[in-house]
Design a protein around this motif. Structure first.
Motif, PDB file in Angstrom:
ATOM      1  N   SER A  47       4.433   8.173  -1.166  1.00  0.00           N
ATOM      2  CA  SER A  47       4.668   8.992  -2.343  1.00  0.00           C
ATOM      3  C   SER A  47       4.429  10.445  -1.949  1.00  0.00           C
ATOM      4  O   SER A  47       3.303  10.836  -1.671  1.00  0.00           O
ATOM      5  N   LEU A  48       5.496  11.231  -1.911  1.00  0.00           N
ATOM      6  CA  LEU A  48       5.428  12.625  -1.495  1.00  0.00           C
ATOM      7  C   LEU A  48       5.566  13.497  -2.731  1.00  0.00           C
ATOM      8  O   LEU A  48       6.645  13.611  -3.308  1.00  0.00           O
ATOM      9  N   GLU A  49       4.449  14.108  -3.162  1.00  0.00           N
ATOM     10  CA  GLU A  49       4.435  14.948  -4.356  1.00  0.00           C
ATOM     11  C   GLU A  49       4.492  16.404  -3.923  1.00  0.00           C
ATOM     12  O   GLU A  49       3.606  16.892  -3.217  1.00  0.00           O
ATOM     13  N   VAL A  50       5.546  17.103  -4.338  1.00  0.00           N
ATOM     14  CA  VAL A  50       5.796  18.470  -3.890  1.00  0.00           C
ATOM     15  C   VAL A  50       5.849  19.384  -5.107  1.00  0.00           C
ATOM     16  O   VAL A  50       6.580  19.122  -6.057  1.00  0.00           O
ATOM     17  N   GLU A  51       5.064  20.467  -5.061  1.00  0.00           N
ATOM     18  CA  GLU A  51       5.130  21.459  -6.129  1.00  0.00           C
ATOM     19  C   GLU A  51       6.351  22.351  -5.914  1.00  0.00           C
ATOM     20  O   GLU A  51       6.854  22.496  -4.800  1.00  0.00           O
ATOM     21  N   GLN A  52       6.822  22.959  -6.991  1.00  0.00           N
ATOM     22  CA  GLN A  52       8.069  23.718  -6.961  1.00  0.00           C
ATOM     23  C   GLN A  52       8.008  24.910  -6.012  1.00  0.00           C
ATOM     24  O   GLN A  52       8.964  25.192  -5.300  1.00  0.00           O
ATOM     25  N   GLN A  53       6.908  25.591  -5.937  1.00  0.00           N
ATOM     26  CA  GLN A  53       6.796  26.792  -5.117  1.00  0.00           C
ATOM     27  C   GLN A  53       6.323  26.502  -3.697  1.00  0.00           C
ATOM     28  O   GLN A  53       6.044  27.417  -2.941  1.00  0.00           O
ATOM     29  N   ALA A  54       6.250  25.238  -3.316  1.00  0.00           N
ATOM     30  CA  ALA A  54       5.810  24.880  -1.965  1.00  0.00           C
ATOM     31  C   ALA A  54       6.844  25.353  -0.946  1.00  0.00           C
ATOM     32  O   ALA A  54       8.037  25.400  -1.226  1.00  0.00           O
ATOM     33  N   GLU A  55       6.359  25.698   0.245  1.00  0.00           N
ATOM     34  CA  GLU A  55       7.256  26.171   1.298  1.00  0.00           C
ATOM     35  C   GLU A  55       8.127  25.027   1.789  1.00  0.00           C
ATOM     36  O   GLU A  55       7.645  23.909   2.011  1.00  0.00           O
ATOM     37  N   PHE A  56       9.398  25.325   1.981  1.00  0.00           N
ATOM     38  CA  PHE A  56      10.339  24.307   2.430  1.00  0.00           C
ATOM     39  C   PHE A  56      10.026  23.868   3.860  1.00  0.00           C
ATOM     40  O   PHE A  56      10.230  22.719   4.222  1.00  0.00           O
ATOM     41  N   GLY A  57       9.501  24.783   4.663  1.00  0.00           N
ATOM     42  CA  GLY A  57       9.147  24.446   6.038  1.00  0.00           C
ATOM     43  C   GLY A  57       8.063  23.380   6.102  1.00  0.00           C
ATOM     44  O   GLY A  57       8.101  22.485   6.957  1.00  0.00           O
ATOM     45  N   THR A  58       7.100  23.450   5.202  1.00  0.00           N
ATOM     46  CA  THR A  58       6.039  22.443   5.147  1.00  0.00           C
ATOM     47  C   THR A  58       6.620  21.091   4.743  1.00  0.00           C
ATOM     48  O   THR A  58       6.272  20.056   5.319  1.00  0.00           O
ATOM     49  N   PHE A  59       7.530  21.103   3.783  1.00  0.00           N
ATOM     50  CA  PHE A  59       8.182  19.871   3.345  1.00  0.00           C
ATOM     51  C   PHE A  59       8.951  19.232   4.505  1.00  0.00           C
ATOM     52  O   PHE A  59       8.848  18.034   4.739  1.00  0.00           O
ATOM     53  N   GLN A  73       0.840  -1.178   0.000  1.00  0.00           N
ATOM     54  CA  GLN A  73       0.000   0.000   0.000  1.00  0.00           C
ATOM     55  C   GLN A  73       0.883   1.239   0.000  1.00  0.00           C
ATOM     56  O   GLN A  73       1.809   1.362   0.796  1.00  0.00           O
ATOM     57  N   THR A  74       0.609   2.145  -0.903  1.00  0.00           N
ATOM     58  CA  THR A  74       1.364   3.385  -0.997  1.00  0.00           C
ATOM     59  C   THR A  74       0.501   4.524  -0.490  1.00  0.00           C
ATOM     60  O   THR A  74      -0.635   4.685  -0.908  1.00  0.00           O
ATOM     61  N   ILE A  75       1.067   5.300   0.406  1.00  0.00           N
ATOM     62  CA  ILE A  75       0.376   6.473   0.927  1.00  0.00           C
ATOM     63  C   ILE A  75       0.777   7.656   0.056  1.00  0.00           C
ATOM     64  O   ILE A  75       1.955   7.864  -0.218  1.00  0.00           O
ATOM     65  N   LYS A  76      -0.201   8.427  -0.375  1.00  0.00           N
ATOM     66  CA  LYS A  76       0.056   9.567  -1.251  1.00  0.00           C
ATOM     67  C   LYS A  76      -0.139  10.857  -0.463  1.00  0.00           C
ATOM     68  O   LYS A  76      -1.217  11.102   0.076  1.00  0.00           O
ATOM     69  N   ILE A  77       0.919  11.673  -0.395  1.00  0.00           N
ATOM     70  CA  ILE A  77       0.850  12.963   0.277  1.00  0.00           C
ATOM     71  C   ILE A  77       1.272  14.026  -0.729  1.00  0.00           C
ATOM     72  O   ILE A  77       2.304  13.893  -1.381  1.00  0.00           O
ATOM     73  N   GLN A  78       0.453  15.072  -0.860  1.00  0.00           N
ATOM     74  CA  GLN A  78       0.739  16.155  -1.795  1.00  0.00           C
ATOM     75  C   GLN A  78       0.907  17.464  -1.025  1.00  0.00           C
ATOM     76  O   GLN A  78       0.119  17.759  -0.124  1.00  0.00           O
ATOM     77  N   ILE A  79       1.941  18.221  -1.395  1.00  0.00           N
ATOM     78  CA  ILE A  79       2.151  19.557  -0.835  1.00  0.00           C
ATOM     79  C   ILE A  79       2.014  20.538  -1.995  1.00  0.00           C
ATOM     80  O   ILE A  79       2.815  20.534  -2.924  1.00  0.00           O
ATOM     81  N   LYS A  80       0.996  21.371  -1.939  1.00  0.00           N
ATOM     82  CA  LYS A  80       0.724  22.333  -3.001  1.00  0.00           C
ATOM     83  C   LYS A  80       1.491  23.631  -2.743  1.00  0.00           C
ATOM     84  O   LYS A  80       1.928  23.923  -1.637  1.00  0.00           O
ATOM     85  N   TYR A 137       8.415   5.635   8.754  1.00  0.00           N
ATOM     86  CA  TYR A 137       8.366   5.365   7.321  1.00  0.00           C
ATOM     87  C   TYR A 137       9.767   5.565   6.766  1.00  0.00           C
ATOM     88  O   TYR A 137      10.367   6.619   6.923  1.00  0.00           O
ATOM     89  N   GLN A 138      10.301   4.538   6.112  1.00  0.00           N
ATOM     90  CA  GLN A 138      11.662   4.578   5.590  1.00  0.00           C
ATOM     91  C   GLN A 138      11.704   4.777   4.072  1.00  0.00           C
ATOM     92  O   GLN A 138      12.639   5.357   3.559  1.00  0.00           O
ATOM     93  N   LYS A 139      10.697   4.280   3.378  1.00  0.00           N
ATOM     94  CA  LYS A 139      10.664   4.382   1.910  1.00  0.00           C
ATOM     95  C   LYS A 139       9.786   5.564   1.516  1.00  0.00           C
ATOM     96  O   LYS A 139       8.571   5.468   1.523  1.00  0.00           O
ATOM     97  N   ILE A 140      10.431   6.672   1.193  1.00  0.00           N
ATOM     98  CA  ILE A 140       9.725   7.894   0.801  1.00  0.00           C
ATOM     99  C   ILE A 140      10.147   8.261  -0.603  1.00  0.00           C
ATOM    100  O   ILE A 140      11.325   8.518  -0.864  1.00  0.00           O
ATOM    101  N   ASP A 141       9.200   8.271  -1.532  1.00  0.00           N
ATOM    102  CA  ASP A 141       9.459   8.673  -2.923  1.00  0.00           C
ATOM    103  C   ASP A 141       9.050  10.123  -3.067  1.00  0.00           C
ATOM    104  O   ASP A 141       7.871  10.455  -2.924  1.00  0.00           O
ATOM    105  N   ILE A 142       9.996  10.998  -3.360  1.00  0.00           N
ATOM    106  CA  ILE A 142       9.702  12.424  -3.552  1.00  0.00           C
ATOM    107  C   ILE A 142       9.533  12.645  -5.049  1.00  0.00           C
ATOM    108  O   ILE A 142      10.433  12.395  -5.831  1.00  0.00           O
ATOM    109  N   LYS A 143       8.352  13.128  -5.421  1.00  0.00           N
ATOM    110  CA  LYS A 143       8.031  13.322  -6.836  1.00  0.00           C
ATOM    111  C   LYS A 143       7.805  14.798  -7.112  1.00  0.00           C
ATOM    112  O   LYS A 143       7.195  15.510  -6.314  1.00  0.00           O
ATOM    113  N   THR A 144       8.300  15.253  -8.255  1.00  0.00           N
ATOM    114  CA  THR A 144       8.063  16.609  -8.723  1.00  0.00           C
ATOM    115  C   THR A 144       7.619  16.534 -10.169  1.00  0.00           C
ATOM    116  O   THR A 144       7.754  15.504 -10.824  1.00  0.00           O
ATOM    117  N   LYS A 145       7.135  17.660 -10.688  1.00  0.00           N
ATOM    118  CA  LYS A 145       6.726  17.690 -12.084  1.00  0.00           C
ATOM    119  C   LYS A 145       7.963  17.867 -12.955  1.00  0.00           C
ATOM    120  O   LYS A 145       8.869  18.617 -12.643  1.00  0.00           O
TER     121      LYS A 145
END
Length: 131
Positions: free
Chosen positions: A97-109, A58-65, A121-129
């Protein structure tokens, strides 16, 4: 009567020149080997009737806009709610799966990654566009 001096041989010492040329040769050989493009190998792979193999985790999907919004599996929430919602990881094969937009605040990340580490959680995939 003129006294003749014995002829002195005039020669150029090229031993240092040979050292310099040898160093330049080594430098050029290394530079050429690192700038070669990687070659593509075309493989004729066998066909399969199934789409997946192995255990599906199971993959957990987290998005930071970029506007500061945070989504957990497409549900909008804040940092505190995310911390309360995530359970402590008991499966070593589960991933996030951690999807982060380019202009997202670094503090939130950083806050989200701290929560994920505290929940083990040890396996974290950081995804960007892709640009």
């Amino acid at each position: 009567m003129k006294v003749r001096k014995p002829k002195q041989e005039s020669s150029i010492d090229i031993s240092s020149l040979i050292d310099v040329l040898f160093i330049l040769l080594i430098f050029l050989m290394l530079a050429v080997s690192f700038t070669e493009p990687t070659s593509n190998i075309s493989l004729d792979l066998p066909k399969s009737k199934t789409n997946q193999f192995g255990n599906e985790t199971q993959t957990i999907k987290i998005q930071i806009k970029s506007n500061g919004e945070l989504y957990h599996n497409d549900t909008k929430m804040d940092i505190q709610t995310l911390s309360n919602t995530l359970e402590i990881n008991s499966d070593p094969n589960s991933s996030v799966s951690l999807e982060v937009e380019q202009q997202a605040e670094f503090g939130t990340f950083v806050a989200v990654t701290d929560i994920l580490k505290s929940k083990q959680y040890q396996k974290i995939d950081i995804k960007t566009k892709k640009e």
